[in-house]
Scaffold this active site. Structure first.
Site, PDB file in Angstrom:
ATOM      1  N   GLY A  46      33.381  38.761  30.673  1.00  0.00           N
ATOM      2  CA  GLY A  46      33.748  37.359  30.586  1.00  0.00           C
ATOM      3  C   GLY A  46      34.148  36.839  31.949  1.00  0.00           C
ATOM      4  O   GLY A  46      34.422  37.612  32.872  1.00  0.00           O
ATOM      5  N   GLN A  51      38.584  31.525  37.860  1.00  0.00           N
ATOM      6  CA  GLN A  51      38.295  32.744  38.618  1.00  0.00           C
ATOM      7  C   GLN A  51      37.261  32.521  39.711  1.00  0.00           C
ATOM      8  O   GLN A  51      37.133  33.339  40.614  1.00  0.00           O
ATOM      9  CB  GLN A  51      37.817  33.857  37.685  1.00  0.00           C
ATOM     10  CG  GLN A  51      38.907  34.388  36.757  1.00  0.00           C
ATOM     11  CD  GLN A  51      38.387  35.525  35.900  1.00  0.00           C
ATOM     12  OE1 GLN A  51      37.778  35.288  34.859  1.00  0.00           O
ATOM     13  NE2 GLN A  51      38.616  36.747  36.351  1.00  0.00           N
ATOM     14  N   CYS A  89      40.638  43.180  34.959  1.00  0.00           N
ATOM     15  CA  CYS A  89      40.343  41.791  35.273  1.00  0.00           C
ATOM     16  C   CYS A  89      39.629  41.724  36.611  1.00  0.00           C
ATOM     17  O   CYS A  89      40.029  42.399  37.566  1.00  0.00           O
ATOM     18  CB  CYS A  89      41.631  40.978  35.327  1.00  0.00           C
ATOM     19  SG  CYS A  89      41.375  39.224  35.665  1.00  0.00           S
ATOM     20  N   LEU A  90      38.585  40.925  36.685  1.00  0.00           N
ATOM     21  CA  LEU A  90      37.851  40.764  37.933  1.00  0.00           C
ATOM     22  C   LEU A  90      38.735  40.216  39.034  1.00  0.00           C
ATOM     23  O   LEU A  90      38.489  40.432  40.212  1.00  0.00           O
ATOM     24  CB  LEU A  90      36.662  39.825  37.715  1.00  0.00           C
ATOM     25  CG  LEU A  90      35.552  40.367  36.827  1.00  0.00           C
ATOM     26  CD1 LEU A  90      34.536  39.285  36.520  1.00  0.00           C
ATOM     27  CD2 LEU A  90      34.876  41.563  37.466  1.00  0.00           C
ATOM     28  N   HIS A 131      41.630  36.710  26.361  1.00  0.00           N
ATOM     29  CA  HIS A 131      41.760  36.973  27.796  1.00  0.00           C
ATOM     30  C   HIS A 131      41.270  35.772  28.609  1.00  0.00           C
ATOM     31  O   HIS A 131      41.946  35.314  29.542  1.00  0.00           O
ATOM     32  CB  HIS A 131      40.950  38.231  28.138  1.00  0.00           C
ATOM     33  CG  HIS A 131      41.016  38.646  29.576  1.00  0.00           C
ATOM     34  ND1 HIS A 131      41.597  39.831  29.975  1.00  0.00           N
ATOM     35  CD2 HIS A 131      40.555  38.064  30.705  1.00  0.00           C
ATOM     36  CE1 HIS A 131      41.498  39.936  31.301  1.00  0.00           C
ATOM     37  NE2 HIS A 131      40.854  38.881  31.757  1.00  0.00           N
ATOM     38  N   GLU A 132      40.092  35.247  28.258  1.00  0.00           N
ATOM     39  CA  GLU A 132      39.516  34.150  29.031  1.00  0.00           C
ATOM     40  C   GLU A 132      40.300  32.855  28.854  1.00  0.00           C
ATOM     41  O   GLU A 132      40.480  32.094  29.808  1.00  0.00           O
ATOM     42  CB  GLU A 132      38.044  33.944  28.655  1.00  0.00           C
ATOM     43  CG  GLU A 132      37.152  35.138  28.894  1.00  0.00           C
ATOM     44  CD  GLU A 132      37.288  35.726  30.295  1.00  0.00           C
ATOM     45  OE1 GLU A 132      37.531  34.964  31.248  1.00  0.00           O
ATOM     46  OE2 GLU A 132      37.157  36.954  30.431  1.00  0.00           O
ATOM     47  N   HIS A 135      43.275  32.755  31.024  1.00  0.00           N
ATOM     48  CA  HIS A 135      42.953  32.332  32.394  1.00  0.00           C
ATOM     49  C   HIS A 135      43.013  30.817  32.533  1.00  0.00           C
ATOM     50  O   HIS A 135      43.450  30.291  33.564  1.00  0.00           O
ATOM     51  CB  HIS A 135      41.553  32.807  32.788  1.00  0.00           C
ATOM     52  CG  HIS A 135      41.503  34.178  33.378  1.00  0.00           C
ATOM     53  ND1 HIS A 135      42.204  34.540  34.511  1.00  0.00           N
ATOM     54  CD2 HIS A 135      40.821  35.290  33.003  1.00  0.00           C
ATOM     55  CE1 HIS A 135      41.953  35.801  34.807  1.00  0.00           C
ATOM     56  NE2 HIS A 135      41.124  36.285  33.908  1.00  0.00           N
TER      57      HIS A 135
END
Length: 205
Positions: A46, A51, A89-90, A131-132, A135
């Site tokens: 995702g 991000q 997480c990226l 999670h997304e 963000h």
């Protein structure tokens, strides 16, 4: 389409509540396409618009054989929790910890053309939606950690060598930024607690 630069923890955009999307035009369509391309490039599960430095309420996902995007998402959550799973997480490369999440999630919103979208999921899909959407509210998965896991995560991020890990990850990703394709990585790879899924790398996001 192009590969976008992924922001790393410490960037203020990751701690800012994203704005509602009101303009459904070619710029939004390009953003979604670029985010999807970037997510595939890093082998992510995702990716949220903040991000990639864009403070809009948009995320893409690719998990459990399902893929797509949601604009202006609103979540409904079950009362019960699922078993904790390691997330990465990226935007926090190299780390992964078990994160408490709700068992089931329904997300409603629209697509890039303004058409209604309703999605439901359990397990990793529900985890990705939560999670997304976090963000988009300026919340990172480390904020959801409890007890010793939270202490370990914050300690790891404060350590000098974490800056080196983040810098190395950024440099590696920079090799494909701006291109139409590149090598992939993850949403939970490189976890300090085991192989995490990351809403960044097919487990990381």
């Amino acid at each position: 389409m192009a590969i976008l630069n992924i922001r790393i923890i410490g960037d203020p955009v990751l701690r800012t509540r994203a704005e509602e999307v009101t303009d459904f035009g070619p710029e939004l369509a390009k953003l979604v396409a670029d985010m999807e391309e970037t997510m595939v490039d890093v082998d992510g599960a995702g990716l949220a618009a903040p991000q990639v430095g864009v403070s809009l309420r948009v995320f893409t996902y690719r998990i459990d054989g399902q893929a797509g995007h949601v604009v202006n998402p609103v979540l409904e959550l079950s009362e019960d929790r699922q078993e904790n799973q390691v997330e990465g997480c990226l935007s926090i490369p190299g780390l992964g910890f078990p994160v408490p999440r709700y068992r089931w999630t329904r997300v409603t919103g629209v697509d890039k053309d303004g058409n209604p979208v309703t999605l439901e999921g359990e397990g990793m899909l529900a985890r990705a939606f939560q999670h997304e959407t976090d963000h988009l509210d300026g919340v990172l998965y480390i904020d959801r950690l409890e007890g010793e896991d939270r202490k370990k995560a914050l300690r790891a991020i404060r350590q000098t060598d974490y800056d080196a890990i983040a810098g190395r990850t950024t440099a590696e990703r920079a090799q494909t930024v701006g291109s139409a394709f590149g090598a992939g990585a993850s949403f939970g790879a490189g976890s300090t607690k085991g192989a995490g899924s990351s809403f960044g790398t097919a487990g990381q996001a």
